[in-house]
Enzyme design. Structure first.
Site, mmCIF file in Angstrom:
data_model
loop_
_atom_site.group_PDB
_atom_site.id
_atom_site.type_symbol
_atom_site.label_atom_id
_atom_site.label_comp_id
_atom_site.label_asym_id
_atom_site.label_seq_id
_atom_site.Cartn_x
_atom_site.Cartn_y
_atom_site.Cartn_z
ATOM 1 N N ASP A 11 107.927 72.855 30.268
ATOM 2 C CA ASP A 11 107.662 73.583 31.508
ATOM 3 C C ASP A 11 106.148 73.801 31.574
ATOM 4 O O ASP A 11 105.564 74.360 30.644
ATOM 5 C CB ASP A 11 108.364 74.943 31.514
ATOM 6 N N ASP A 130 119.345 74.408 39.408
ATOM 7 C CA ASP A 130 119.357 75.713 38.744
ATOM 8 C C ASP A 130 120.522 76.510 39.298
ATOM 9 O O ASP A 130 120.568 76.786 40.499
ATOM 10 C CB ASP A 130 118.038 76.449 38.997
#
Length: 254
Positions: A11, A130
């Site tokens: 990330d 997500d």
């Protein structure tokens, strides 16, 4: 038997690798180029690079950083974050990515999945999703966008099916509830989606031990497990995790 893949996720925020819990309280943990090289040398099967702020800030991918990572790894490399047009997809592939992950932008413009698959091939287009538990949704799980900050009206299972019908060749399913908690993957939603789509499903969020990976790769029916904290900060190595999985009978590339 098909080998299960181990994928490391980087990330990235402001050009640095970062890690949070349930998408919050992110801290700087290093240089993504150096980290990518280290995990490649440890034998990781694929690498995923997410620019976690690009969509929220309304900008495109960081092509310079992507190309510097791509120079260090000779394995499939997937990039996500801020890719909102066909031109963004093209420039990201030209920078060195083999796969493009579409998440928030795919929700806002589903045609991007279809057009991307038609031009670059289904194998290039990955749906990043997500999801979090929500009893109001038919499947029990709701889709969120913009790094988990914005809830949508999309049911996780229905969106997964629709994305595949549009041309997504793979799904990275990230459980917001399990993300960064290291207590194991969300087996229920992973298995439900894996059993209802015809493309590989990559489980993301919650890996803390090799047994967690074994559980989601067998019981959860995932084709691959995505890890971050385990190798970033918990002392595990990719090759060590693979050896542990091999010992308990999970087929991996050693």
């Amino acid at each position: 038997m098909l080998k299960k893949r181990i994928i490391v996720c980087l990330d990235v925020k402001d050009g640095r690798t970062t890690k949070g819990v349930k998408f919050q309280n992110n801290i700087d943990i290093g240089d993504p180029v150096e980290m990518a090289k280290k995990y490649y040398e440890q034998g990781v099967d694929e690498l995923v690079f997410y620019d976690i702020m690009a969509s929220a800030r309304g900008r495109g991918p960081i092509l310079d950083l992507i190309s510097r990572v791509a120079e260090q790894v000779f394995i499939p490399f997937c990039v996500g974050g801020g890719i909102g047009t066909i031109e963004d997809i093209r420039s990201t592939i030209l920078a060195g990515a083999e796969k493009i992950s579409l998440n928030s932008q795919a929700v806002k413009n589903p045609d991007l999945i279809r057009d991307g698959a038609r031009i670059f091939g289904n194998q290039c287009i990955v749906l990043g999703m997500d999801a979090a538990k929500d009893a109001e949704m038919p499947s029990g799980y709701r889709v969120y966008i913009n790094g988990g900050r914005v809830k949508t009206d999309l049911d996780a299972l229905e969106w997964a099916k629709k994305a595949v019908s549009l041309g997504a060749g793979e799904i990275v399913l990230n459980s917001i509830d399990a993300d960064g908690v290291r207590q194991g993957y969300e087996l229920t939603v992973t298995k439900m989606i894996a059993e209802n789509v015809s493309v590989p499903v990559i489980a993301s969020g919650g890996g803390g031990t090799p047994q967690h990976l074994a559980d989601v790769l067998t019981e959860g029916k995932a084709d691959a497990a995505l890890i971050a904290s385990m190798v970033h900060s918990m002392g595990y190595t990719v090759d060590g995790i693979k050896r542990d999985l091999d010992k308990i009978g999970v087929p991996v590339r050693l």
